[in-house]
Enzyme design. Structure first.
Site, PDB file in Angstrom:
ATOM      1  N   CYS A 282      37.758  41.863  32.457  1.00  0.00           N
ATOM      2  CA  CYS A 282      38.521  42.753  31.590  1.00  0.00           C
ATOM      3  C   CYS A 282      39.137  42.007  30.401  1.00  0.00           C
ATOM      4  CB  CYS A 282      39.566  43.514  32.396  1.00  0.00           C
ATOM      5  SG  CYS A 282      40.188  44.983  31.531  1.00  0.00           S
TER       6      CYS A 282
ATOM      7  N   HIS B 105      36.845  45.846  36.372  1.00  0.00           N
ATOM      8  CA  HIS B 105      37.582  45.084  37.388  1.00  0.00           C
ATOM      9  C   HIS B 105      36.794  45.076  38.694  1.00  0.00           C
ATOM     10  CE1 HIS B 105      41.545  44.302  35.498  1.00  0.00           C
ATOM     11  NE2 HIS B 105      41.227  45.349  34.769  1.00  0.00           N
TER      12      HIS B 105
ATOM     13  N   GLU C 160      37.107  43.257  41.228  1.00  0.00           N
ATOM     14  CA  GLU C 160      37.963  43.018  42.396  1.00  0.00           C
ATOM     15  C   GLU C 160      38.479  44.303  43.019  1.00  0.00           C
ATOM     16  OE1 GLU C 160      40.941  42.842  38.924  1.00  0.00           O
ATOM     17  OE2 GLU C 160      38.814  42.433  39.293  1.00  0.00           O
TER      18      GLU C 160
END
Length: 251
Positions: free
Chosen positions: A130, A225, A227
């Site tokens: 990001c 993102h 994660e």
């Protein structure tokens, strides 16, 4: 030391991944302002077999010492540049900041940009997420659109499909050519930085991943993102796996 103990130590070694901290004005458990990283992010590195290490962003008055940063990174096997607030538009040559620009921190900007530059100089494997992608693009001379604006072009807090270029590093890392990306950004790449190519796009044409075309070590940057969904989506976890594999081969 016995041979068995030595073998155990070697098996326990995890590549050391530097993750620059993010400044937080308040963190209730610590009672004061803090330096943090997202738990999901560091857990994804750990699942991949890496040792995530948060590092302090040191850039007094918004100025970062290149030699000091290079020396600090020299002990690591890889770098992960995480998400965060917006880069100051003056970092990529804009005269004014759009009203939507938020959470600019000049110390954070200077440190992240220098980390990106020094990682390339040291040929350290680098995964950027990001804001991290925007940092890498800016560090290599690129520019950003300060705000995507209008309905239909907003990428904040949404999940949408992203198409990956077949044969690209991001496609090879994830093992797919389409991912369901968790996005939270209102800025995106305008002019690509030197030596970068776009290898993933959203349906509206927004650049969602870039990678390097030449030397400087393994580099992959995604605008989303990974994660957020890496625990349950193997394709997203494989991005962190790829970073750790590159870090394992670094030395």
């Amino acid at each position: 030391m016995t041979r068995a103990r030595d073998y155990g130590r070697r098996r326990a070694h995890r590549p050391l991944i530097a993750v620059p901290a993010r400044f937080a004005a308040t963190t209730s458990a610590l009672r004061y302002a803090a330096e943090v990283n997202a738990r999901a992010l560091v857990e994804a590195v750990w699942r991949a077999g890496g040792e995530p290490a948060t590092i302090h962003p040191h850039a007094p008055a918004g100025v970062c010492d290149p030699a000091e940063t290079a020396a600090r990174l020299a002990r690591f096997d890889g770098v992960l540049l995480p998400g965060g607030g917006d880069l100051s538009p003056h970092r990529y040559g804009a005269d004014e900041a759009h009203e939507a620009v938020y959470d600019v921190d000049h110390e954070q900007d200077a440190f992240d940009l220098e980390v990106a530059c020094q990682a390339r100089e040291l040929e350290l494997p680098l995964l950027a997420v990001c804001r991290g992608l925007q940092v890498v693009n800016t560090a290599l001379g690129g520019t950003l659109h300060q705000d995507m604006g209008g309905p239909g072009r907003e990428h904040r807090h949404v999940r949408h499909p992203v198409s990956l270029t077949p044969g690209s590093a991001v496609a090879l890392a994830t093992g797919v050519t389409t991912v369901d990306a968790s996005c939270f950004h209102h800025q995106h790449v305008d002019r690509l930085g030197e030596g970068l190519i776009a290898t993933a796009r959203a349906a509206d044409g927004t650049i969602e991943a870039v990678e390097a075309t030449g030397g400087g070590g393994w580099l992959l940057a995604v605008q989303w993102h990974p994660e957020d969904t890496a625990r349950t989506d193997p394709a997203q976890q494989r991005l962190f796996d790829a970073l750790v594999r590159a870090a394992s081969a670094y030395r």
